[in-house]
Design a protein around this motif. Structure first.
Motif, PDB file in Angstrom:
ATOM      1  N   THR A 147       0.846  -1.193   0.000  1.00 58.03           N
ATOM      2  CA  THR A 147       0.000   0.000   0.000  1.00 58.03           C
ATOM      3  C   THR A 147       0.881   1.242   0.000  1.00 58.03           C
ATOM      4  O   THR A 147       1.770   1.368   0.846  1.00 58.03           O
ATOM      5  N   VAL A 148       0.625   2.149  -0.950  1.00 55.28           N
ATOM      6  CA  VAL A 148       1.432   3.375  -0.999  1.00 55.28           C
ATOM      7  C   VAL A 148       0.614   4.641  -0.758  1.00 55.28           C
ATOM      8  O   VAL A 148       1.156   5.718  -0.555  1.00 55.28           O
ATOM      9  N   LYS A 149      -0.719   4.548  -0.781  1.00 53.04           N
ATOM     10  CA  LYS A 149      -1.583   5.690  -0.578  1.00 53.04           C
ATOM     11  C   LYS A 149      -3.028   5.244  -0.439  1.00 53.04           C
ATOM     12  O   LYS A 149      -3.336   4.115  -0.831  1.00 53.04           O
ATOM     13  N   PRO A 150      -3.941   6.067   0.021  1.00 54.87           N
ATOM     14  CA  PRO A 150      -3.693   7.268   0.820  1.00 54.87           C
ATOM     15  C   PRO A 150      -3.595   6.845   2.284  1.00 54.87           C
ATOM     16  O   PRO A 150      -3.976   5.736   2.628  1.00 54.87           O
ATOM     17  N   GLY A 151      -3.135   7.741   3.143  1.00 57.68           N
ATOM     18  CA  GLY A 151      -3.058   7.376   4.557  1.00 57.68           C
ATOM     19  C   GLY A 151      -2.001   8.160   5.307  1.00 57.68           C
ATOM     20  O   GLY A 151      -1.493   9.175   4.824  1.00 57.68           O
ATOM     21  N   LEU A 152      -1.674   7.652   6.503  1.00 60.41           N
ATOM     22  CA  LEU A 152      -0.684   8.316   7.349  1.00 60.41           C
ATOM     23  C   LEU A 152       0.713   7.987   6.820  1.00 60.41           C
ATOM     24  O   LEU A 152       1.105   6.818   6.772  1.00 60.41           O
ATOM     25  N   VAL A 153       1.432   9.036   6.431  1.00 61.75           N
ATOM     26  CA  VAL A 153       2.733   8.852   5.774  1.00 61.75           C
ATOM     27  C   VAL A 153       3.728   8.017   6.593  1.00 61.75           C
ATOM     28  O   VAL A 153       4.372   7.121   6.038  1.00 61.75           O
ATOM     29  N   VAL A 179       5.433   7.125  -1.239  1.00 67.44           N
ATOM     30  CA  VAL A 179       4.092   7.073  -0.657  1.00 67.44           C
ATOM     31  C   VAL A 179       3.416   8.437  -0.808  1.00 67.44           C
ATOM     32  O   VAL A 179       4.075   9.428  -1.120  1.00 67.44           O
ATOM     33  N   SER A 180       2.099   8.455  -0.577  1.00 63.80           N
ATOM     34  CA  SER A 180       1.387   9.721  -0.624  1.00 63.80           C
ATOM     35  C   SER A 180       0.234   9.685   0.378  1.00 63.80           C
ATOM     36  O   SER A 180      -0.434   8.667   0.526  1.00 63.80           O
ATOM     37  N   SER A 181       0.012  10.804   1.062  1.00 61.28           N
ATOM     38  CA  SER A 181      -1.078  10.846   2.040  1.00 61.28           C
ATOM     39  C   SER A 181      -2.426  10.869   1.333  1.00 61.28           C
ATOM     40  O   SER A 181      -3.433  10.463   1.885  1.00 61.28           O
ATOM     41  N   ARG A 182      -2.425  11.337   0.099  1.00 62.59           N
ATOM     42  CA  ARG A 182      -3.687  11.469  -0.637  1.00 62.59           C
ATOM     43  C   ARG A 182      -3.682  10.693  -1.946  1.00 62.59           C
ATOM     44  O   ARG A 182      -2.636  10.421  -2.504  1.00 62.59           O
TER      45      ARG A 182
END
Ligand code: KG4
Ligand code: ZN
Length: 307
Positions: free
Chosen positions: A47-53, A294-297
């Motif tokens: 998993t690379v996005k979205p979420g807590l960096v 990764v990305s938060s969004r």
């Protein structure tokens, strides 16, 4: 879970440290229990996005190390796509379908036309539905996560008892839950005495839950009707909610729309749904280099332009 309960929610820094502690022993355990060796694996999905960096970075770094060490391809996956396709681990659903991904971090409505082909129809403008459950539970000292506790207690209450607002009802496919949460805060402040009564407390949570469920059901059915898509798939942690499962199924049946819910274990965050998406993306020739970030969004294509 205990750590998050202690703080009444997820503290990003602590969550990332726990991820780091857990990942290696967890991977060893999964390999041992499944009897699958790392050599047999075709690719490493992550998993690379979205979420807590911070948490995403721990997972991605681990996946990169595995991919590099084993000389296997790396495939980055979007968490919401994984939720939307979690049902496929249980049963196949024909395309297109309307997907409601409703969790602690997201409330998003998609039109899904094929594997990885998702178009955003609407999303929350403030809190996610699960977040509203968690915040209301915290306000009422019911513990964390709030969804399961409220779900259980609501069974003892009358969902019509308090007419809480149905935010953005009839106003397109975006959601809003922070005003509803504030309405509960205000109600509790004005009825402090009664709140000590368990029956009254059950009425409050049942009424709050029904307000959330009504909005989720109405908007999802509206999208299915408007776009003439006779299939709805609900996914994410809140899809475990018994009122949502019951009412969405009943309303769908009445309108000739087939409603799918993954089994409970697949509603909550899980690695198998991420592996499923990684597998079909890899099969289509997709893989990423070690510079994957990764990305938060996440940014999704819109089917209908905003406004
Ligand atoms: O998908 P998930 O496991 O993690 C995220 O990606 O957020 O969803 C967790 C969320 C929490 O907010 C939790 O309160 C909610 O799902 N949840 C529920 C129920 N079970 C979990 N909400 C309502 N009713 C439930 N039975
Ligand atoms: Zn999730």
């Amino acid at each position: 879970m205990n750590l998050h309960a202690l703080f009444g929610g997820v503290v990003p820094e602590l969550a990332a440290r726990k991820h780091l502690e857990a990942l290696f022993p967890l991977t060893q355990q999964v390999l041992r229990e499944s009897g699958v060796s790392l050599k047999e694996i075709d690719c490493i999905g992550v998993t690379v996005k979205p979420g807590l960096v911070p948490s995403l970075l721990v997972g991605l770094s681990f996946a990169k190390a595995l991919a590099f060490g084993l000389n296997k391809p790396l495939v980055g996956v979007d968490h919401l796509e994984a939720h939307a396709f979690s049902i496929f681990l249980q049963e196949k659903v024909d395309f297109p379908f309307i997907s409601l991904v409703v969790s602690g971090g997201h409330t998003s409505l998609f039109m899904v036309k094929g594997e990885g082909e998702m178009y955003l129809l609407g999303q929350t403008r403030d809190d996610a539905a699960g977040e509203a459950f968690d915040k209301v539970a915290k306000l009422l000292n019911l513990g964390y996560p709030g969804g399961p506790v409220i779900d259980k207690l609501a069974k003892e209450g009358d969902p019509q008892f308090i007419p809480f607002p149905r935010p953005l009802a009839g106003a397109g496919w975006d959601f809003s839950f922070s005003g509803l949460k504030t309405a509960v805060v205000q109600y509790v402040r004005e009825h402090e005495g009664e709140m000590r009564d368990r029956q009254h407390l059950a009425h409050v949570v049942a009424s709050f839950q029904r307000a959330v469920v009504d909005v989720l059901v109405e908007k999802t059915l509206d999208a299915a009707r408007y776009l003439r898509v006779p299939r709805i798939v609900v996914a994410g942690g809140v899809a475990a909610n018994s009122a949502l499962r019951g009412i969405m199924r009943e309303r769908g049946e009445r309108e000739g729309i087939k409603v799918y819910f993954p089994p409970m274990a697949l509603c909550m965050d899980n690695a198998s749904m991420v592996a499923y998406v990684a597998a079909y993306r890899f099969a289509k020739g997709e893989s990423h280099g070690l510079d994957l970030d990764v990305s938060s969004r996440s940014v999704y294509r819109r089917l209908i332009h905003e406004g």
